[in-house]
Design a protein around this motif. Structure first.
Motif, PDB file in Angstrom:
ATOM      1  N   HIS A   1       0.840  -1.192   0.000  1.00  0.00           N
ATOM      2  CA  HIS A   1       0.000   0.000   0.000  1.00  0.00           C
ATOM      3  C   HIS A   1       0.878   1.244   0.000  1.00  0.00           C
ATOM      4  CE1 HIS A   1      -3.295   2.700   0.829  1.00  0.00           C
ATOM      5  NE2 HIS A   1      -2.557   3.234   1.775  1.00  0.00           N
TER       6      HIS A   1
ATOM      7  N   VAL B   1      -5.986  10.022 -14.937  1.00  0.00           N
ATOM      8  CA  VAL B   1      -5.757   9.288 -13.688  1.00  0.00           C
ATOM      9  C   VAL B   1      -4.671  10.024 -12.909  1.00  0.00           C
ATOM     10  CG1 VAL B   1      -5.196   7.060 -12.656  1.00  0.00           C
ATOM     11  CG2 VAL B   1      -6.347   7.145 -14.868  1.00  0.00           C
ATOM     12  N   LYS B   2      -5.082  10.914 -12.023  1.00  0.00           N
ATOM     13  CA  LYS B   2      -4.133  11.746 -11.287  1.00  0.00           C
ATOM     14  C   LYS B   2      -3.274  10.943 -10.323  1.00  0.00           C
ATOM     15  CE  LYS B   2      -7.537  12.943  -7.820  1.00  0.00           C
ATOM     16  NZ  LYS B   2      -8.457  13.923  -7.348  1.00  0.00           N
ATOM     17  N   GLU B   3      -3.753   9.771  -9.898  1.00  0.00           N
ATOM     18  CA  GLU B   3      -2.995   8.947  -8.957  1.00  0.00           C
ATOM     19  C   GLU B   3      -1.678   8.467  -9.568  1.00  0.00           C
ATOM     20  OE1 GLU B   3      -7.158   9.097  -7.718  1.00  0.00           O
ATOM     21  OE2 GLU B   3      -6.236   8.551  -9.621  1.00  0.00           O
ATOM     22  N   HIS B   4      -1.649   8.232 -10.881  1.00  0.00           N
ATOM     23  CA  HIS B   4      -0.408   7.832 -11.535  1.00  0.00           C
ATOM     24  C   HIS B   4       0.641   8.930 -11.379  1.00  0.00           C
ATOM     25  CE1 HIS B   4      -2.460   4.791 -14.468  1.00  0.00           C
ATOM     26  NE2 HIS B   4      -2.565   4.447 -13.202  1.00  0.00           N
TER      27      HIS B   4
ATOM     28  N   LYS C   1       0.720  11.276  -9.065  1.00  0.00           N
ATOM     29  CA  LYS C   1       1.080  11.414  -7.650  1.00  0.00           C
ATOM     30  C   LYS C   1       2.096  10.365  -7.216  1.00  0.00           C
ATOM     31  CE  LYS C   1      -3.031  13.647  -5.784  1.00  0.00           C
ATOM     32  NZ  LYS C   1      -4.081  13.541  -4.777  1.00  0.00           N
ATOM     33  N   ILE C   2       1.897   9.125  -7.623  1.00  0.00           N
ATOM     34  CA  ILE C   2       2.833   8.088  -7.212  1.00  0.00           C
ATOM     35  C   ILE C   2       4.180   8.280  -7.885  1.00  0.00           C
ATOM     36  CG2 ILE C   2       2.156   6.369  -8.929  1.00  0.00           C
ATOM     37  CD1 ILE C   2       3.242   5.748  -5.303  1.00  0.00           C
TER      38      ILE C   2
ATOM     39  N   LYS D   1       6.034  10.857  -5.950  1.00  0.00           N
ATOM     40  CA  LYS D   1       6.524  10.268  -4.705  1.00  0.00           C
ATOM     41  C   LYS D   1       7.757   9.401  -4.977  1.00  0.00           C
ATOM     42  CE  LYS D   1       4.663   8.607  -0.411  1.00  0.00           C
ATOM     43  NZ  LYS D   1       3.448   8.304   0.318  1.00  0.00           N
TER      44      LYS D   1
ATOM     45  N   ASP E   1       0.325   5.337   0.286  1.00  0.00           N
ATOM     46  CA  ASP E   1      -0.653   6.379   0.606  1.00  0.00           C
ATOM     47  C   ASP E   1      -0.372   7.623  -0.235  1.00  0.00           C
ATOM     48  OD1 ASP E   1      -2.471   8.097   1.668  1.00  0.00           O
ATOM     49  OD2 ASP E   1      -1.736   7.966   3.722  1.00  0.00           O
ATOM     50  N   LEU E   2      -1.276   7.935  -1.133  1.00  0.00           N
ATOM     51  CA  LEU E   2      -1.095   9.098  -2.004  1.00  0.00           C
ATOM     52  C   LEU E   2      -1.490  10.400  -1.331  1.00  0.00           C
ATOM     53  CD1 LEU E   2      -2.348   7.598  -5.354  1.00  0.00           C
ATOM     54  CD2 LEU E   2      -0.004   7.900  -4.580  1.00  0.00           C
ATOM     55  N   LEU E   3      -2.130  10.326  -0.174  1.00  0.00           N
ATOM     56  CA  LEU E   3      -2.496  11.541   0.548  1.00  0.00           C
ATOM     57  C   LEU E   3      -1.330  12.071   1.368  1.00  0.00           C
ATOM     58  CD1 LEU E   3      -6.073  10.507   1.728  1.00  0.00           C
ATOM     59  CD2 LEU E   3      -5.440  11.907  -0.242  1.00  0.00           C
TER      60      LEU E   3
ATOM     61  N   ASN F   1       1.696   7.691 -18.064  1.00  0.00           N
ATOM     62  CA  ASN F   1       0.518   7.986 -17.240  1.00  0.00           C
ATOM     63  C   ASN F   1      -0.746   7.544 -17.960  1.00  0.00           C
ATOM     64  OD1 ASN F   1       1.892   9.144 -15.162  1.00  0.00           O
ATOM     65  ND2 ASN F   1       1.442  11.236 -15.733  1.00  0.00           N
TER      66      ASN F   1
END
Length: 71
Positions: free
Chosen positions: A22, A56-59, A61-62, A65, A24-26, A52
């Motif tokens: 897991h 899909v903004k999560e891509h 963000k990760i 990170k 966490d993107l937050l 990307n």
């Protein structure tokens, strides 16, 4: 059985539960959850992150990170 339905998928589900990490993107400033990558990325000069997904903004963000991770 290329497109068939496999009735017993518990083995695959168990494998995923063992392997999935897991992230966490937050909490973009908490890198401790990426510690499992440090031994894999050590001594690497180039790391490919892939493309990307559209919308899909999560891509993104990760990837941010991962780029900021200091192995």
């Amino acid at each position: 059985m290329m497109f068939g339905y496999k009735k017993d998928m518990q083995g695959e589900i168990d494998w995923l539960h063992e392997k999935v990490q897991h992230i966490d993107l937050l909490q973009l400033i908490n890198y401790s959850e990426l510690d499992f990558l440090k031994s894999l990325l050590k001594d690497k000069k180039v790391i490919l992150l892939g493309e990307n997904g559209h919308g899909v903004k999560e891509h993104t963000k990760i990837k941010i990170k991962l780029i900021n991770l200091n192995p």
